[in-house]
Design a protein around this motif. Structure first.
Motif, mmCIF file in Angstrom:
data_model
loop_
_atom_site.group_PDB
_atom_site.id
_atom_site.type_symbol
_atom_site.label_atom_id
_atom_site.label_comp_id
_atom_site.label_asym_id
_atom_site.label_seq_id
_atom_site.Cartn_x
_atom_site.Cartn_y
_atom_site.Cartn_z
ATOM 1 N N GLY A 1 0.354 -8.524 -1.288
ATOM 2 C CA GLY A 1 0.278 -7.124 -1.688
ATOM 3 C C GLY A 1 -1.120 -6.643 -1.975
ATOM 4 O O GLY A 1 -1.363 -5.438 -2.079
ATOM 5 N N CYS A 2 -2.075 -7.578 -2.131
ATOM 6 C CA CYS A 2 -3.476 -7.209 -2.358
ATOM 7 C C CYS A 2 -4.220 -7.183 -1.030
ATOM 8 O O CYS A 2 -3.793 -7.786 -0.043
ATOM 9 N N SER A 3 -5.349 -6.502 -1.007
ATOM 10 C CA SER A 3 -6.162 -6.445 0.212
ATOM 11 C C SER A 3 -7.636 -6.383 -0.160
ATOM 12 O O SER A 3 -8.007 -5.878 -1.221
ATOM 13 N N GLU A 4 -8.450 -6.939 0.717
ATOM 14 C CA GLU A 4 -9.893 -6.944 0.515
ATOM 15 C C GLU A 4 -10.514 -5.685 1.112
ATOM 16 O O GLU A 4 -9.945 -5.059 2.017
ATOM 17 N N ALA A 5 -11.693 -5.333 0.629
ATOM 18 C CA ALA A 5 -12.437 -4.223 1.214
ATOM 19 C C ALA A 5 -12.814 -4.592 2.649
ATOM 20 O O ALA A 5 -13.248 -5.716 2.915
ATOM 21 N N PRO A 6 -12.655 -3.681 3.591
ATOM 22 C CA PRO A 6 -12.931 -3.994 4.999
ATOM 23 C C PRO A 6 -14.351 -4.508 5.238
ATOM 24 O O PRO A 6 -14.580 -5.314 6.149
#
Length: 231
Positions: free
Chosen positions: A186-191
Motif C-alpha cells: 500500500g506504500c509507494s516510493e517517490a518516482p
C-alpha cells in the motif's frame, strides 16, 4: 529431525510477513497478534500456527511460550504503540497504552522467551536469539511523538540490559533500529527516488544474519537505513 521453534509477535503484512517467509523453510513457526484475520493468509502460506493475543497480557504471553513443543530458538517482537500530538494535549491513558504495547509487551515477550530458552541445552554455546524491532525514535525523540519515543527508548534499554545479562548464558539479544520508512503493501516510493524506502525482505535478511551470527561476534544493536535518510 524436527525443526527448531520460531515465534513472531505482532504480525502484519509488512515486515513481520517478510520475516515469517524468510524463516519458514527452516523453522516451525508460531505467529501471534491481536487480530487473527491479519495472520490467516500468512499462516496458510508458511504453515505456521496462529495465536491470537494481547502482547501486554502476561498470562497470554506466558501461555504462548509454554504451549511450544520445545524452547524457541528465535523470537521476534514487532508491536509498537504510536500516538501523535502536542504533549500538552495528549491523553494520559492513551499514552500509557502506547507505552505498554511498545515497552511492557517487549519486556513480557523477552521475559518468557528467555525463561523457555534457558531450559534448553546450548548448541555450540547458543540457546537462541531474541530480536526487538526498534526505530529511530529510540535514539532521538521527535516533536509531537513523545509516546513513541518513550516506548522505544525503554525498549532499547531493555534490549541492552537483556543482552548484558543473557549473552553469557548463550542467548543472543539485539535491538534493530529501523531508521526510515518501510515499503509495506500500500506504500509507494517517490518516482525520482527509487530504493528510498526500506524493503521488508531486505530487513528480514538482516534478521536472518543476526540469528545466524557466530557468538564470538554477536551484534546487540544495529541500524538499518536507506540511502536517502539523514542522520
Amino acid at each position: 529431525m524436527s525443526k527448531a521453534q520460531a515465534v513472531i509477535i505482532g504480525v502484519g503484512d509488512g515486515l513481520s510477513a517478510a520475516v515469517a517467509r524468510e524463516l519458514a523453510p527452516d523453522y516451525d513457526l508460531t505467529l501471534a497478534a491481536r487480530s487473527a484475520e491479519k495472520m490467516q493468509a500468512l499462516a496458510k502460506e508458511t504453515g505456521a500456527r496462529m495465536v491470537q493475543l494481547d502482547a501486554t497480557d502476561e498470562a497470554a504471553i506466558a501461555d504462548l511460550f509454554d504451549a511450544l513443543p520445545a524452547p524457541p530458538r528465535v523470537v521476534v517482537y514487532n508491536p509498537s504503540g504510536r500516538l501523535r500530538g502536542p504533549v500538552a494535549e495528549l491523553d494520559a491513558a492513551e499514552v500509557r497504552t502506547a507505552v505498554e504495547i511498545t515497552a511492557i509487551g517487549a519486556f513480557l515477550a523477552g521475559k518468557h522467551a528467555a525463561r523457555r530458552m534457558l531450559e534448553a541445552e546450548p548448541t555450540e554455546g547458543t540457546r537462541g536469539t531474541i530480536l526487538f524491532t526498534g526505530a529511530s525514535a529510540g535514539v532521538k525523540g521527535f516533536a509531537r511523538s513523545a509516546p513513541f519515543a518513550m516506548g522505544k527508548f525503554a525498549q532499547r534499554g531493555l534490549a541492552e540490559s537483556m543482552a548484558r545479562e543473557l549473552h553469557p548464558q548463550g542467548i543472543h539479544v539485539a535491538w534493530v533500529n529501523i531508521d526510515g520508512m518501510i515499503l509495506n503493501p500500500g506504500c509507494s516510493e517517490a518516482p525520482d527516488k527509487p530504493g528510498s524506502m526500506l524493503r521488508p525482505e531486505a530487513i528480514a535478511k538482516t534478521y536472518r544474519q543476526l540469528i545466524e551470527q557466530d557468538r564470538s561476534a554477536w551484534t546487540n544493536e544495529i541500524t538499518l537505513r536507506p540511502w536517502v535518510e539523514t542522520f
